[in-house]
Design a protein around this motif. Sequence first.
Motif, mmCIF file in Angstrom:
data_model
loop_
_atom_site.group_PDB
_atom_site.id
_atom_site.type_symbol
_atom_site.label_atom_id
_atom_site.label_comp_id
_atom_site.label_asym_id
_atom_site.label_seq_id
_atom_site.Cartn_x
_atom_site.Cartn_y
_atom_site.Cartn_z
ATOM 1 N N ALA A 106 28.451 103.646 -17.146
ATOM 2 C CA ALA A 106 27.662 103.559 -18.452
ATOM 3 C C ALA A 106 29.272 102.637 -19.253
ATOM 4 N N ILE A 107 30.244 103.336 -18.789
ATOM 5 C CA ILE A 107 31.353 102.815 -19.412
ATOM 6 C C ILE A 107 32.140 102.108 -19.262
ATOM 7 N N LEU A 108 31.833 101.486 -17.759
ATOM 8 C CA LEU A 108 32.040 100.202 -17.328
ATOM 9 C C LEU A 108 30.639 99.166 -17.724
ATOM 10 N N LEU A 109 30.009 99.090 -17.569
ATOM 11 C CA LEU A 109 28.468 98.370 -18.639
ATOM 12 C C LEU A 109 29.136 98.330 -20.230
ATOM 13 N N ALA A 110 29.738 99.618 -20.400
ATOM 14 C CA ALA A 110 30.016 98.763 -21.913
ATOM 15 C C ALA A 110 31.277 98.213 -22.301
ATOM 16 N N TRP A 111 31.773 98.462 -20.763
ATOM 17 C CA TRP A 111 33.686 97.240 -21.419
ATOM 18 C C TRP A 111 32.996 95.906 -20.982
ATOM 19 N N LYS A 127 33.990 103.905 -26.622
ATOM 20 C CA LYS A 127 34.121 105.925 -26.646
ATOM 21 C C LYS A 127 33.203 106.221 -26.731
ATOM 22 N N PHE A 128 31.800 105.657 -27.074
ATOM 23 C CA PHE A 128 30.540 106.140 -27.317
ATOM 24 C C PHE A 128 30.199 106.912 -26.347
ATOM 25 N N SER A 129 30.294 105.653 -25.198
ATOM 26 C CA SER A 129 29.989 105.845 -23.891
ATOM 27 C C SER A 129 30.767 107.051 -22.795
ATOM 28 N N LEU A 130 31.800 107.364 -23.500
ATOM 29 C CA LEU A 130 32.901 107.775 -22.634
ATOM 30 C C LEU A 130 32.561 109.673 -23.408
ATOM 31 N N ILE A 131 32.540 109.521 -24.641
ATOM 32 C CA ILE A 131 31.850 110.683 -25.559
ATOM 33 C C ILE A 131 31.119 111.084 -24.383
ATOM 34 N N GLY A 132 29.488 109.944 -24.378
ATOM 35 C CA GLY A 132 28.408 110.838 -23.175
ATOM 36 C C GLY A 132 28.893 111.728 -22.235
#
Length: 165
Positions: A106-111, A127-132
């Motif tokens: 998800a972090i890669l997907l958000a980026w 930031k919010f995908s990292l929080i998840g």
Amino acid sequence: MTEFENNKRAEDTAAEKPAAPAQPATVPPLQGMPTPPQSAGQVPPAGNPYANASQPQQPSGAPFYGAPAQQPQGAPQNMPGMPLLYLTGGMKFGWAACGFFLGPIAILLAWLTNQSNFPQAKSEAIKFSLIGFLATFVIWVLLIVLFGVAACSALTYGPSYYSYY
């Protein structure tokens, strides 16, 4: 008024006044589409045009319960088809849920999916995908610790209980 009458009126006023710049012909707007003010002097009235006259009007400065939050008029807004300026609350929750269920993907997907957005929106999505993802990590650590405590207590309780027989 028809275009012919507009042209005739323009000719009559042109004979009375010195040469004035010609006005472009106006095209009727599409039905349901908002039209901009015709000149600087014509400004739409402030307030809700659909307000019922029988209902009491609230003062403009006094908020009331259940009123929608109003942004300042100069505040930038997200526009359809344009890069995002900022993320809404639902988008933030969505990226957090995506991070919770997909983890580092998800972090890669958000980026990758927010490359064309403004930096604030891109950093918030990451930031919010990292929080998840970190929430998932914390939950797994808590489960492992709780399982370890339960397993250790079960192992230490067993021999002492059965040794009295």
